[in-house]
Design a protein around this motif. Structure first.
Motif, PDB file in Angstrom:
ATOM      1  N   GLN A 161       0.837  -1.206   0.000  1.00  0.00           N
ATOM      2  CA  GLN A 161       0.000   0.000   0.000  1.00  0.00           C
ATOM      3  C   GLN A 161       0.864   1.245   0.000  1.00  0.00           C
ATOM      4  N   TRP A 162       1.949   1.239   0.787  1.00  0.00           N
ATOM      5  CA  TRP A 162       2.825   2.401   0.882  1.00  0.00           C
ATOM      6  C   TRP A 162       3.470   2.710  -0.463  1.00  0.00           C
ATOM      7  N   LEU A 163       3.861   1.665  -1.181  1.00  0.00           N
ATOM      8  CA  LEU A 163       4.540   1.855  -2.453  1.00  0.00           C
ATOM      9  C   LEU A 163       3.582   1.937  -3.635  1.00  0.00           C
ATOM     10  N   GLY A 164       2.284   1.849  -3.388  1.00  0.00           N
ATOM     11  CA  GLY A 164       1.304   2.051  -4.443  1.00  0.00           C
ATOM     12  C   GLY A 164       1.301   0.983  -5.510  1.00  0.00           C
ATOM     13  N   GLU A 165       1.429  -0.267  -5.126  1.00  0.00           N
ATOM     14  CA  GLU A 165       1.503  -1.335  -6.105  1.00  0.00           C
ATOM     15  C   GLU A 165       0.198  -1.524  -6.885  1.00  0.00           C
ATOM     16  N   VAL A 166      -0.882  -0.947  -6.415  1.00  0.00           N
ATOM     17  CA  VAL A 166      -2.161  -1.085  -7.108  1.00  0.00           C
ATOM     18  C   VAL A 166      -2.099  -0.430  -8.488  1.00  0.00           C
ATOM     19  N   ASP A 167      -1.445   0.715  -8.595  1.00  0.00           N
ATOM     20  CA  ASP A 167      -1.398   1.452  -9.860  1.00  0.00           C
ATOM     21  C   ASP A 167      -0.258   1.017 -10.778  1.00  0.00           C
ATOM     22  N   ALA A 194       7.336   2.499 -13.791  1.00  0.00           N
ATOM     23  CA  ALA A 194       6.034   2.211 -13.180  1.00  0.00           C
ATOM     24  C   ALA A 194       6.159   2.063 -11.668  1.00  0.00           C
ATOM     25  N   ILE A 195       7.240   1.435 -11.218  1.00  0.00           N
ATOM     26  CA  ILE A 195       7.459   1.280  -9.773  1.00  0.00           C
ATOM     27  C   ILE A 195       7.632   2.651  -9.122  1.00  0.00           C
ATOM     28  N   LEU A 196       8.470   3.495  -9.728  1.00  0.00           N
ATOM     29  CA  LEU A 196       8.703   4.835  -9.166  1.00  0.00           C
ATOM     30  C   LEU A 196       7.428   5.664  -9.155  1.00  0.00           C
ATOM     31  N   LEU A 197       6.733   5.709 -10.281  1.00  0.00           N
ATOM     32  CA  LEU A 197       5.546   6.563 -10.365  1.00  0.00           C
ATOM     33  C   LEU A 197       4.417   6.070  -9.476  1.00  0.00           C
ATOM     34  N   SER A 198       4.247   4.752  -9.362  1.00  0.00           N
ATOM     35  CA  SER A 198       3.191   4.256  -8.476  1.00  0.00           C
ATOM     36  C   SER A 198       3.505   4.580  -7.023  1.00  0.00           C
ATOM     37  N   ALA A 199       4.790   4.501  -6.651  1.00  0.00           N
ATOM     38  CA  ALA A 199       5.177   4.858  -5.284  1.00  0.00           C
ATOM     39  C   ALA A 199       4.981   6.349  -5.036  1.00  0.00           C
ATOM     40  N   LEU A 200       5.300   7.172  -6.030  1.00  0.00           N
ATOM     41  CA  LEU A 200       5.132   8.622  -5.870  1.00  0.00           C
ATOM     42  C   LEU A 200       3.664   9.024  -5.864  1.00  0.00           C
ATOM     43  N   MET A 201       2.815   8.283  -6.572  1.00  0.00           N
ATOM     44  CA  MET A 201       1.372   8.563  -6.553  1.00  0.00           C
ATOM     45  C   MET A 201       0.764   8.192  -5.201  1.00  0.00           C
ATOM     46  N   ALA A 202       1.325   7.172  -4.553  1.00  0.00           N
ATOM     47  CA  ALA A 202       0.755   6.673  -3.299  1.00  0.00           C
ATOM     48  C   ALA A 202       0.977   7.625  -2.130  1.00  0.00           C
ATOM     49  N   GLN A 203       2.101   8.335  -2.112  1.00  0.00           N
ATOM     50  CA  GLN A 203       2.432   9.223  -1.000  1.00  0.00           C
ATOM     51  C   GLN A 203       2.814  10.591  -1.541  1.00  0.00           C
ATOM     52  N   ASP A 204       2.611  11.618  -0.734  1.00  0.00           N
ATOM     53  CA  ASP A 204       2.985  12.970  -1.163  1.00  0.00           C
ATOM     54  C   ASP A 204       4.484  13.094  -1.375  1.00  0.00           C
ATOM     55  N   GLN A 216       8.016  10.528  -1.094  1.00  0.00           N
ATOM     56  CA  GLN A 216       8.591   9.230  -0.785  1.00  0.00           C
ATOM     57  C   GLN A 216      10.055   9.411  -0.399  1.00  0.00           C
ATOM     58  N   PRO A 217      10.474   8.816   0.721  1.00  0.00           N
ATOM     59  CA  PRO A 217      11.890   8.878   1.071  1.00  0.00           C
ATOM     60  C   PRO A 217      12.729   8.055   0.093  1.00  0.00           C
ATOM     61  N   MET A 218      13.977   8.429  -0.055  1.00  0.00           N
ATOM     62  CA  MET A 218      14.868   7.725  -0.973  1.00  0.00           C
ATOM     63  C   MET A 218      15.006   6.258  -0.591  1.00  0.00           C
ATOM     64  N   ALA A 219      15.014   5.954   0.690  1.00  0.00           N
ATOM     65  CA  ALA A 219      15.172   4.566   1.125  1.00  0.00           C
ATOM     66  C   ALA A 219      13.997   3.709   0.657  1.00  0.00           C
ATOM     67  N   ALA A 220      12.777   4.258   0.717  1.00  0.00           N
ATOM     68  CA  ALA A 220      11.608   3.503   0.271  1.00  0.00           C
ATOM     69  C   ALA A 220      11.663   3.255  -1.223  1.00  0.00           C
ATOM     70  N   LEU A 221      12.085   4.250  -1.989  1.00  0.00           N
ATOM     71  CA  LEU A 221      12.187   4.069  -3.437  1.00  0.00           C
ATOM     72  C   LEU A 221      13.303   3.093  -3.790  1.00  0.00           C
ATOM     73  N   SER A 222      14.411   3.150  -3.094  1.00  0.00           N
ATOM     74  CA  SER A 222      15.494   2.191  -3.329  1.00  0.00           C
ATOM     75  C   SER A 222      15.039   0.778  -2.999  1.00  0.00           C
ATOM     76  N   PHE A 223      14.263   0.654  -1.914  1.00  0.00           N
ATOM     77  CA  PHE A 223      13.721  -0.653  -1.544  1.00  0.00           C
ATOM     78  C   PHE A 223      12.776  -1.165  -2.623  1.00  0.00           C
ATOM     79  N   ALA A 224      11.952  -0.280  -3.155  1.00  0.00           N
ATOM     80  CA  ALA A 224      11.001  -0.689  -4.194  1.00  0.00           C
ATOM     81  C   ALA A 224      11.720  -1.142  -5.455  1.00  0.00           C
ATOM     82  N   LEU A 225      12.824  -0.494  -5.778  1.00  0.00           N
ATOM     83  CA  LEU A 225      13.578  -0.836  -6.980  1.00  0.00           C
ATOM     84  C   LEU A 225      14.556  -1.981  -6.771  1.00  0.00           C
ATOM     85  N   SER A 226      14.784  -2.396  -5.540  1.00  0.00           N
ATOM     86  CA  SER A 226      15.836  -3.380  -5.262  1.00  0.00           C
ATOM     87  C   SER A 226      15.695  -4.690  -6.025  1.00  0.00           C
ATOM     88  N   PRO A 227      14.494  -5.189  -6.349  1.00  0.00           N
ATOM     89  CA  PRO A 227      14.449  -6.421  -7.143  1.00  0.00           C
ATOM     90  C   PRO A 227      14.949  -6.245  -8.574  1.00  0.00           C
TER      91      PRO A 227
END
Length: 145
Positions: free
Chosen positions: A41-47, A61-71, A73-84
């Motif tokens: 939910q935090w990273l906006g995987e729905v979109d 898509a990973i970056l934009l969905s995470a940015l749409m989900a929260q006003d 996003q910290p760099m650590a959360a985005l790095s975590f989302a991209l880590s795979p």
């Protein structure tokens, strides 16, 4: 044979301790499942799939969905989302994030979006500008079923 701890056979675990440990494992598994759902939910995987349908690459898509989900996003959360999408031991995660943001900005401009869609908050993270959020929301309305 005595039941003193010093005399117990190696690998021996009392049955009550075994059941207590199994119950703790079950509790931790359910807590982990809840946390994974919260991360999604935090990273906006729905979109994410809708954004990919618009024409963005997977990391965009990973970056934009995470940015749409929260006003913001910290760099650590985005790095975590991209880590795979890359091996952490081979590259610097901050550099990968900067490159992915740069390429996503380029893709947004190529699709007719605003040139300043993604805003960098130095040292803390990234966010979508109001123009970028409005443009992406408009694009997503046509892509959702």
């Amino acid at each position: 044979m005595s039941a003193l701890p010093a005399e117990e056979p190696r690998g021996f675990v009392a049955r009550s301790e075994l059941y207590r440990a199994l119950a703790t494992i079950d509790d931790l598994r359910s807590e982990l499942a809840e946390e994974r759902e919260r991360i999604g939910q935090w990273l906006g995987e729905v979109d994410r799939l809708a954004i990919m349908a618009i024409g963005f690459r997977r990391y965009g898509a990973i970056l934009l969905s995470a940015l749409m989900a929260q006003d913001q996003q910290p760099m650590a959360a985005l790095s975590f989302a991209l880590s795979p999408t890359f091996r952490m031991d081979e590259v610097n995660a901050d550099n990968v994030l900067k490159v992915r943001v740069c390429l996503t900005r380029k893709d947004i401009r190529a699709m007719g979006g605003p040139s300043n869609a993604i805003l960098c908050h130095w040292g803390t993270g990234y966010s979508l500008t109001p123009e970028g959020r409005a443009w992406l929301t408009t694009k997503l309305e046509g892509a959702r079923p």
